[in-house]
Design a protein around this motif. Structure first.
Motif, PDB file in Angstrom:
ATOM      1  N   SER A   7     -46.333  74.899  69.146  1.00 54.29           N
ATOM      2  CA  SER A   7     -45.433  74.257  68.196  1.00 54.29           C
ATOM      3  C   SER A   7     -46.283  73.455  67.230  1.00 54.29           C
ATOM      4  O   SER A   7     -47.132  72.663  67.662  1.00 54.29           O
ATOM      5  CB  SER A   7     -44.437  73.344  68.924  1.00 54.29           C
ATOM      6  OG  SER A   7     -43.527  74.102  69.699  1.00 54.29           O
ATOM      7  N   GLY A  18     -42.895  84.552  67.486  1.00 57.27           N
ATOM      8  CA  GLY A  18     -42.459  83.381  68.228  1.00 57.27           C
ATOM      9  C   GLY A  18     -43.561  82.604  68.902  1.00 57.27           C
ATOM     10  O   GLY A  18     -43.281  81.578  69.523  1.00 57.27           O
ATOM     11  N   TRP A  32     -37.432  77.708  72.058  1.00 57.07           N
ATOM     12  CA  TRP A  32     -37.227  79.051  71.498  1.00 57.07           C
ATOM     13  C   TRP A  32     -37.464  80.114  72.564  1.00 57.07           C
ATOM     14  O   TRP A  32     -38.408  80.000  73.343  1.00 57.07           O
ATOM     15  CB  TRP A  32     -38.218  79.255  70.327  1.00 57.07           C
ATOM     16  CG  TRP A  32     -37.994  80.528  69.577  1.00 57.07           C
ATOM     17  CD1 TRP A  32     -37.184  80.718  68.494  1.00 57.07           C
ATOM     18  CD2 TRP A  32     -38.586  81.798  69.843  1.00 57.07           C
ATOM     19  NE1 TRP A  32     -37.246  82.019  68.084  1.00 57.07           N
ATOM     20  CE2 TRP A  32     -38.095  82.708  68.896  1.00 57.07           C
ATOM     21  CE3 TRP A  32     -39.502  82.270  70.812  1.00 57.07           C
ATOM     22  CZ2 TRP A  32     -38.476  84.047  68.875  1.00 57.07           C
ATOM     23  CZ3 TRP A  32     -39.874  83.599  70.803  1.00 57.07           C
ATOM     24  CH2 TRP A  32     -39.361  84.474  69.835  1.00 57.07           C
ATOM     25  N   PRO A  33     -36.628  81.157  72.613  1.00 57.21           N
ATOM     26  CA  PRO A  33     -35.521  81.526  71.711  1.00 57.21           C
ATOM     27  C   PRO A  33     -34.175  80.932  72.109  1.00 57.21           C
ATOM     28  O   PRO A  33     -33.151  81.320  71.548  1.00 57.21           O
ATOM     29  CB  PRO A  33     -35.489  83.048  71.845  1.00 57.21           C
ATOM     30  CG  PRO A  33     -35.894  83.290  73.263  1.00 57.21           C
ATOM     31  CD  PRO A  33     -36.916  82.230  73.585  1.00 57.21           C
ATOM     32  N   ALA A  74     -35.869  73.042  68.739  1.00 60.87           N
ATOM     33  CA  ALA A  74     -35.838  74.467  68.391  1.00 60.87           C
ATOM     34  C   ALA A  74     -37.164  75.136  68.730  1.00 60.87           C
ATOM     35  O   ALA A  74     -37.202  76.262  69.233  1.00 60.87           O
ATOM     36  CB  ALA A  74     -35.510  74.635  66.913  1.00 60.87           C
ATOM     37  N   ALA A  75     -38.266  74.435  68.443  1.00 53.87           N
ATOM     38  CA  ALA A  75     -39.588  75.002  68.719  1.00 53.87           C
ATOM     39  C   ALA A  75     -39.892  75.037  70.209  1.00 53.87           C
ATOM     40  O   ALA A  75     -40.385  76.040  70.733  1.00 53.87           O
ATOM     41  CB  ALA A  75     -40.664  74.197  67.980  1.00 53.87           C
ATOM     42  N   GLU A 102     -35.125  84.449  61.089  1.00 54.23           N
ATOM     43  CA  GLU A 102     -35.282  85.069  62.395  1.00 54.23           C
ATOM     44  C   GLU A 102     -34.402  86.322  62.498  1.00 54.23           C
ATOM     45  O   GLU A 102     -33.216  86.299  62.175  1.00 54.23           O
ATOM     46  CB  GLU A 102     -34.901  84.080  63.502  1.00 54.23           C
ATOM     47  CG  GLU A 102     -35.146  84.606  64.899  1.00 54.23           C
ATOM     48  CD  GLU A 102     -34.774  83.593  65.970  1.00 54.23           C
ATOM     49  OE1 GLU A 102     -34.870  83.949  67.158  1.00 54.23           O
ATOM     50  OE2 GLU A 102     -34.396  82.456  65.623  1.00 54.23           O
ATOM     51  N   GLN A 104     -35.921  79.570  61.230  1.00 47.99           N
ATOM     52  CA  GLN A 104     -34.670  79.916  61.898  1.00 47.99           C
ATOM     53  C   GLN A 104     -33.780  80.791  61.024  1.00 47.99           C
ATOM     54  O   GLN A 104     -33.076  81.671  61.524  1.00 47.99           O
ATOM     55  CB  GLN A 104     -33.939  78.640  62.312  1.00 47.99           C
ATOM     56  CG  GLN A 104     -34.668  77.845  63.388  1.00 47.99           C
ATOM     57  CD  GLN A 104     -33.935  76.583  63.772  1.00 47.99           C
ATOM     58  OE1 GLN A 104     -32.845  76.628  64.330  1.00 47.99           O
ATOM     59  NE2 GLN A 104     -34.533  75.436  63.465  1.00 47.99           N
ATOM     60  N   ARG A 149     -44.622  78.256  66.252  1.00 45.34           N
ATOM     61  CA  ARG A 149     -43.290  77.782  65.906  1.00 45.34           C
ATOM     62  C   ARG A 149     -43.377  76.509  65.062  1.00 45.34           C
ATOM     63  O   ARG A 149     -43.898  75.498  65.524  1.00 45.34           O
ATOM     64  CB  ARG A 149     -42.499  77.498  67.187  1.00 45.34           C
ATOM     65  CG  ARG A 149     -42.524  78.674  68.160  1.00 45.34           C
ATOM     66  CD  ARG A 149     -42.036  78.284  69.532  1.00 45.34           C
ATOM     67  NE  ARG A 149     -42.266  79.352  70.503  1.00 45.34           N
ATOM     68  CZ  ARG A 149     -41.969  79.250  71.793  1.00 45.34           C
ATOM     69  NH1 ARG A 149     -41.442  78.128  72.272  1.00 45.34           N
ATOM     70  NH2 ARG A 149     -42.215  80.258  72.611  1.00 45.34           N
ATOM     71  N   ARG A 177     -31.383  77.655  72.711  1.00 42.28           N
ATOM     72  CA  ARG A 177     -31.017  76.389  72.078  1.00 42.28           C
ATOM     73  C   ARG A 177     -30.602  75.401  73.169  1.00 42.28           C
ATOM     74  O   ARG A 177     -29.889  75.766  74.104  1.00 42.28           O
ATOM     75  CB  ARG A 177     -29.891  76.578  71.060  1.00 42.28           C
ATOM     76  CG  ARG A 177     -30.356  77.327  69.824  1.00 42.28           C
ATOM     77  CD  ARG A 177     -29.346  77.281  68.705  1.00 42.28           C
ATOM     78  NE  ARG A 177     -29.846  78.012  67.553  1.00 42.28           N
ATOM     79  CZ  ARG A 177     -30.597  77.499  66.586  1.00 42.28           C
ATOM     80  NH1 ARG A 177     -30.934  76.209  66.646  1.00 42.28           N
ATOM     81  NH2 ARG A 177     -31.015  78.230  65.578  1.00 42.28           N
ATOM     82  N   SER A 180     -39.225  74.754  59.898  1.00 44.52           N
ATOM     83  CA  SER A 180     -38.387  75.156  61.020  1.00 44.52           C
ATOM     84  C   SER A 180     -37.091  75.774  60.515  1.00 44.52           C
ATOM     85  O   SER A 180     -36.615  76.793  61.047  1.00 44.52           O
ATOM     86  CB  SER A 180     -38.075  73.947  61.914  1.00 44.52           C
ATOM     87  OG  SER A 180     -37.136  74.287  62.920  1.00 44.52           O
TER      88      SER A 180
END
Length: 382
Positions: free
Chosen positions: A117, A139, A271-272, A267-268, A156, A153, A142, A274, A149
């Motif tokens: 990240s 991915g 991932w993937p 989010a980072a 993606e 997103q 990130r 939430r 970010s």
């Protein structure tokens, strides 16, 4: 039960590092802190280490050469960052420090294949050609900066050929409605009063001049492999939309969220997936609060943004020179040795005065940062 994700956080004592650690503390069943690193704040680093259960602490520039903290493995120097990312107990490295100190460790982390990240602009702006080719899979790298970010997103799942343009957003800082005459009278105290974000002094000044947004455009070009004409920025005073992506069919995706660094950090980190942040007390923006007001950036009023955009277009030595010159100019401004408007004049002088070639190695690129600093120091002294 799945095993926890074991993290190393570089820049742990800063604002972005704090957002990362906050997320980890809210989800202890998912994340485990293995190592924390900072530049020199031994007291704060040790307190964070105890709070988050870290095993390893690292100071890259300790004030006390014999620094040790009971209960931890203590490391010093920038080389120790590489040692940390090569530790088999580290599965995910978070780069939240500023400057070029951690570039080698970033390269080692990507080469090793662990997740990364990233909230360190210099690593990409200065060293992008020697960092981005090391990314092994989608991915793995990130972005954590809110704007990158958001774009990450938004795009993606889309094919590269379907992407037309991207925009980053800027609050516009405290001077977005100032005239040229008013900008000439700006003081360091006024420039440090950002209307939205609470950050360190350097990045706060860069946000006031919009240099930060120009540098972020250069970073986006590298992160998303786009030419400068397909990357831009807009002023969005409410800081609700953080990034947008336009596709070849004319549709636009945007990411809207509260201005809270914990959201891109989460989010980072996850991932993937939430994370259920609303269950942990982070409130969303309700629809009646949404604001989609945007305007272009006046490059005459914000010449630092224009200088960064030009450095990005020119490429070669200029992004690294820009980073170094800006660091120096901001320091001189904070010491009231030059004016707010002189920041752009100093940086422009450095870029216009360069007569060398493009860097052919990471070492040459990082040396150009110092060359930019030195050249700006000389102009400021004059």
């Amino acid at each position: 039960m799945a095993s926890k994700i074991r993290l190393a956080v570089f820049g742990a004592t800063g604002s972005v590092g704090g957002a990362v650690l906050d997320i980890c503390a809210r989800f202890p069943e998912i994340f485990e802190i293995t190592a924390l690193a900072a530049r020199s704040d031994a007291k704060k680093l040790a307190a964070l280490g105890r709070r988050h259960g870290a095993k390893i602490l690292c100071l890259t520039e300790p004030k006390d050469k014999g620094w040790r903290e009971e209960g931890f493995t203590c490391l010093t120097g920038r080389g120790a960052l590489s040692e940390i990312v090569e530790n088999p107990e580290v599965e995910h490295a978070v780069f939240a420090s500023s400057g070029t100190t951690a570039i080698e460790a970033l390269q080692r982390a990507l080469t090793r294949g662990i997740d990364v990240s990233l909230a360190n602009k210099e690593s990409i702006v200065v060293a992008g050609p020697w960092v981005m080719p090391l990314v092994k899979r989608a991915g793995q790298l990130r972005p954590v900066d809110s704007e990158h970010s958001a774009v990450w997103q938004c795009i993606e799942g889309a094919e590269k050929k379907e992407l037309s343009r991207i925009w980053l957003t800027a609050s516009g800082g405290p001077f977005r409605d100032y005239s040229a005459e008013e900008l000439e009278r700006v003081t360091p105290a006024a420039a440090l009063n950002h209307p939205v974000w609470r950050m360190g002094a350097k990045i706060t000044i860069d946000s006031a001049t919009l240099m930060n947004k120009g540098i972020e455009c250069i970073e986006a070009m590298q992160l998303f492999a786009l030419p400068s004409e397909r990357v831009s920025a807009l002023i969005h005073p409410r800081s609700q939309v953080h990034g947008m992506a336009e596709f070849t069919d004319g549709t636009v995706r945007l990411l809207l969220s509260p201005a809270d660094m914990r959201l891109p950090a989460a989010a980072a980190l996850a991932w993937p997936k939430r994370l259920p942040l609303m269950e942990k007390g982070l409130p969303p923006l309700e629809p009646e609060q949404w604001d989609l007001s945007f305007r272009g950036i006046d490059e005459k009023l914000f010449p630092c943004f224009a200088l960064a955009r030009e450095a990005g277009r020119a490429g070669g030595a200029y992004p690294a020179l820009l980073v170094g010159a800006d660091e120096s100019a901001v320091e001189h401004f904070l010491r009231a040795e030059i004016s707010y408007c002189d920041i752009a004049r100093v940086i422009s002088g450095v870029l216009e005065g360069y007569r060398g070639s493009a860097p052919s190695s990471l070492e040459e690129a990082t040396a150009l940062v110092e060359e930019g600093r030195a050249a700006a120091d000389e102009i400021c002294r004059r």
